[in-house]
Design a protein around this motif. Structure first.
Motif, mmCIF file in Angstrom:
data_model
loop_
_atom_site.group_PDB
_atom_site.id
_atom_site.type_symbol
_atom_site.label_atom_id
_atom_site.label_comp_id
_atom_site.label_asym_id
_atom_site.label_seq_id
_atom_site.Cartn_x
_atom_site.Cartn_y
_atom_site.Cartn_z
ATOM 1 N N GLU A 1 0.833 -1.207 0.000
ATOM 2 C CA GLU A 1 0.000 0.000 0.000
ATOM 3 C C GLU A 1 0.865 1.254 0.000
ATOM 4 O OE1 GLU A 1 -2.820 -0.039 3.199
ATOM 5 O OE2 GLU A 1 -3.732 -1.923 2.537
ATOM 6 N N LYS A 2 1.892 1.263 0.834
ATOM 7 C CA LYS A 2 2.787 2.430 0.890
ATOM 8 C C LYS A 2 3.512 2.620 -0.434
ATOM 9 C CE LYS A 2 3.499 2.434 5.875
ATOM 10 N NZ LYS A 2 4.453 2.247 6.976
ATOM 11 N N ALA A 3 3.955 1.500 -1.023
ATOM 12 C CA ALA A 3 4.643 1.586 -2.314
ATOM 13 C C ALA A 3 3.697 2.125 -3.382
ATOM 14 C CB ALA A 3 5.184 0.216 -2.717
ATOM 15 N N ASN A 4 2.452 1.637 -3.375
ATOM 16 C CA ASN A 4 1.472 2.128 -4.354
ATOM 17 C C ASN A 4 1.189 3.611 -4.151
ATOM 18 O OD1 ASN A 4 1.261 -0.376 -5.548
ATOM 19 N ND2 ASN A 4 -0.540 -0.984 -4.372
ATOM 20 N N THR A 5 1.111 4.038 -2.887
ATOM 21 C CA THR A 5 0.890 5.457 -2.595
ATOM 22 C C THR A 5 2.060 6.298 -3.100
ATOM 23 O OG1 THR A 5 -0.350 4.842 -0.612
ATOM 24 C CG2 THR A 5 0.419 7.102 -0.745
ATOM 25 N N ILE A 6 3.273 5.820 -2.829
ATOM 26 C CA ILE A 6 4.466 6.555 -3.279
ATOM 27 C C ILE A 6 4.508 6.615 -4.799
ATOM 28 C CG2 ILE A 6 6.989 6.440 -3.374
ATOM 29 C CD1 ILE A 6 6.901 5.316 -0.498
ATOM 30 N N ILE A 7 4.164 5.483 -5.429
ATOM 31 C CA ILE A 7 4.162 5.458 -6.902
ATOM 32 C C ILE A 7 3.117 6.422 -7.444
ATOM 33 C CG2 ILE A 7 3.591 4.010 -8.900
ATOM 34 C CD1 ILE A 7 4.939 1.675 -7.402
ATOM 35 N N ALA A 8 1.932 6.455 -6.835
ATOM 36 C CA ALA A 8 0.874 7.356 -7.302
ATOM 37 C C ALA A 8 1.309 8.813 -7.151
ATOM 38 C CB ALA A 8 -0.412 7.098 -6.525
ATOM 39 N N LYS A 9 1.925 9.127 -5.998
ATOM 40 C CA LYS A 9 2.404 10.499 -5.794
ATOM 41 C C LYS A 9 3.498 10.845 -6.799
ATOM 42 C CE LYS A 9 1.277 10.967 -0.899
ATOM 43 N NZ LYS A 9 1.789 11.113 0.473
ATOM 44 N N ALA A 10 4.370 9.878 -7.049
ATOM 45 C CA ALA A 10 5.444 10.116 -8.020
ATOM 46 C C ALA A 10 4.864 10.346 -9.418
ATOM 47 C CB ALA A 10 6.415 8.938 -8.030
ATOM 48 N N GLN A 11 3.836 9.569 -9.778
ATOM 49 C CA GLN A 11 3.203 9.749 -11.089
ATOM 50 C C GLN A 11 2.533 11.127 -11.188
ATOM 51 O OE1 GLN A 11 0.711 6.280 -11.405
ATOM 52 N NE2 GLN A 11 2.316 5.054 -12.390
ATOM 53 N N GLU A 12 1.877 11.523 -10.083
ATOM 54 C CA GLU A 12 1.266 12.859 -10.078
ATOM 55 C C GLU A 12 2.325 13.940 -10.241
ATOM 56 O OE1 GLU A 12 -1.040 13.331 -6.523
ATOM 57 O OE2 GLU A 12 -2.388 11.670 -7.013
ATOM 58 N N THR A 13 3.418 13.772 -9.523
ATOM 59 C CA THR A 13 4.511 14.757 -9.618
ATOM 60 C C THR A 13 5.073 14.778 -11.029
ATOM 61 O OG1 THR A 13 5.072 14.317 -7.308
ATOM 62 C CG2 THR A 13 6.734 15.425 -8.631
#
Length: 166
Positions: A102-114
């Motif tokens: 879940e944390k990895a997916n959250t980080i990936i989503a934030k990275a994609q948004e960035t």
């Protein structure tokens, strides 16, 4: 030996017999009864000791059986505790893996948004630079028509609309 046979006296024999009978009666009254009582007491003591030993032997067998039963129960409890510990370990590992995912997916989503926002900013900057370069080129080409900024922006917007239409 002949002298002994010839010297036999009935009187002496009679008194010796009476003394023997008196001695037997006295021994029976004062010696045999206490001796027999002490033998009976001793026999009872030995019998009781044997019974006690048999009871102790039985109790030891019962204790041994109880100890074996308790040992088996302790082993079963230990096995159950180990099984529960293994299950708990698996559960904790699964939860940790799930949390990490879940944390990895959250980080990936934030990275994609960035990345998307930086991409938009870069495209916007590139569009501005292209527009500026186009203006400079167009200004050089058509210097007289694009003398002020307002006319330049109108030309750029018109050209961009033409490019977007194609």
């Amino acid at each position: 030996m002949e002298k002994l046979i010839n010297d036999f006296s009935f009187g002496l024999f009679f008194w010796q017999g009476i003394i023997l009978i008196i001695l037997i009666v006295l021994l029976r009254k004062f010696a045999w009864k206490p001796i027999l009582d002490s033998l009976n007491t001793r026999e009872e003591g030995i019998k009781n000791a044997l019974e006690s030993a048999e009871k102790a032997k039985q109790e030891m067998a019962n204790l041994k059986a109880d100890n074996e039963k308790m040992l088996q129960e302790a082993r079963a409890d230990r096995d159950e505790m180990l099984k529960e510990a293994q299950e708990m370990k698996k559960k904790i590992m699964a939860e940790a893996t799930e949390d990490a995912t879940e944390k990895a997916n959250t980080i990936i989503a934030k990275a994609q948004e960035t990345i998307q926002s930086e991409k938009k900013a870069a495209l916007s900057e590139i569009n501005e630079q292209v527009a500026t370069l186009s203006l400079q080129i167009a200004e050089k080409v058509i210097k007289q028509d694009l003398s002020d900024d307002k006319s330049q922006m109108e030309l750029i917007n018109k050209m961009l609309d033409d490019v977007k239409a194609n």
